[in-house]
Design an enzyme around this catalytic site. Structure first.
Site, PDB file in Angstrom:
ATOM      1  N   HIS A   1      31.934 -34.532  75.705  1.00  0.00           N
ATOM      2  CA  HIS A   1      31.405 -35.817  75.228  1.00  0.00           C
ATOM      3  C   HIS A   1      30.652 -36.532  76.351  1.00  0.00           C
ATOM      4  O   HIS A   1      29.565 -37.081  76.139  1.00  0.00           O
ATOM      5  CB  HIS A   1      32.540 -36.741  74.763  1.00  0.00           C
TER       6      HIS A   1
ATOM      7  N   SER B   1      38.146 -31.839  70.980  1.00  0.00           N
ATOM      8  CA  SER B   1      39.269 -32.747  71.249  1.00  0.00           C
ATOM      9  C   SER B   1      40.567 -32.202  70.674  1.00  0.00           C
ATOM     10  O   SER B   1      41.630 -32.327  71.288  1.00  0.00           O
ATOM     11  CB  SER B   1      38.984 -34.135  70.661  1.00  0.00           C
TER      12      SER B   1
ATOM     13  N   ARG C   1      28.306 -27.994  69.401  1.00  0.00           N
ATOM     14  CA  ARG C   1      28.840 -26.981  70.309  1.00  0.00           C
ATOM     15  C   ARG C   1      28.338 -25.588  69.972  1.00  0.00           C
ATOM     16  O   ARG C   1      28.056 -24.797  70.852  1.00  0.00           O
ATOM     17  CB  ARG C   1      30.369 -26.983  70.257  1.00  0.00           C
TER      18      ARG C   1
ATOM     19  N   LYS D   1      41.443 -39.016  59.715  1.00  0.00           N
ATOM     20  CA  LYS D   1      42.229 -37.944  60.316  1.00  0.00           C
ATOM     21  C   LYS D   1      43.354 -38.545  61.141  1.00  0.00           C
ATOM     22  O   LYS D   1      43.319 -39.719  61.504  1.00  0.00           O
ATOM     23  CB  LYS D   1      41.356 -37.024  61.169  1.00  0.00           C
TER      24      LYS D   1
END
Length: 160
Positions: free
Chosen positions: A17, A128, A90, A41
């Protein structure tokens, strides 16, 4: 002056990040890392903790600011006078979700541009959630996250 918003849950913020934020700050005058206050979430850290960790972790990036929001991203972007949403990808697996999100945001707000940054190669293999899993099992995440996050993860999982 071009303001960009880099939205996310940042639970926790990772070196990936920070790499995206640093690279975006070379292009845009201001990059606001906006912590979404109501993600759909399960979170490890509260909004306040995520904001504090981001602020500590971005001190070395003078053009990066940290804020929080709980509205539609495009509404938040407009409210801070930004014209760009920054996102990171990514791997090819991220493309479909990011493409759909970009299309939705462009439909809701055609005046806001979406800029996708490809993750630097050293950050393409983790997220994460991967960091949380490694940390929860006692693994070393110091090479994946900034120092303040390492300490916060140790506290969260009851390790020294």
């Amino acid at each position: 002056m071009t303001i960009a918003v880099y939205p996310g849950s940042f639970d926790p913020v990772t070196n990936g990040h920070l790499d995206i934020a640093a690279r975006a700050s070379r292009i845009f005058d201001t990059v606001i890392m906006a912590v979404f206050d109501r993600p759909n979430k399960q979170l490890l850290f509260s909004t306040e903790e995520r904001v504090a960790l981001l602020r500590e972790s971005t001190r070395h990036l003078p053009r990066v600011k940290v804020d929080t929001y709980s509205t539609l991203t495009v509404d938040y972007v407009r409210s801070v006078g930004a014209s760009v949403i920054v996102r990171g990808m990514r791997a090819v697996g991220d493309f479909e979700a990011e493409f759909q999100l970009a299309q939705i945001n462009q439909t809701l707000a055609p005046d806001i541009d979406i800029v996708l940054f490809m993750a630097s190669h050293r950050y393409t293999f983790f997220s994460s959630s991967t960091v949380r899993e490694i940390a929860s099992l006692g693994g070393d995440v110091s090479w994946l996250v900034p120092g303040p996050v390492v300490e916060a993860l140790k506290r969260a999982y009851g390790r020294r």
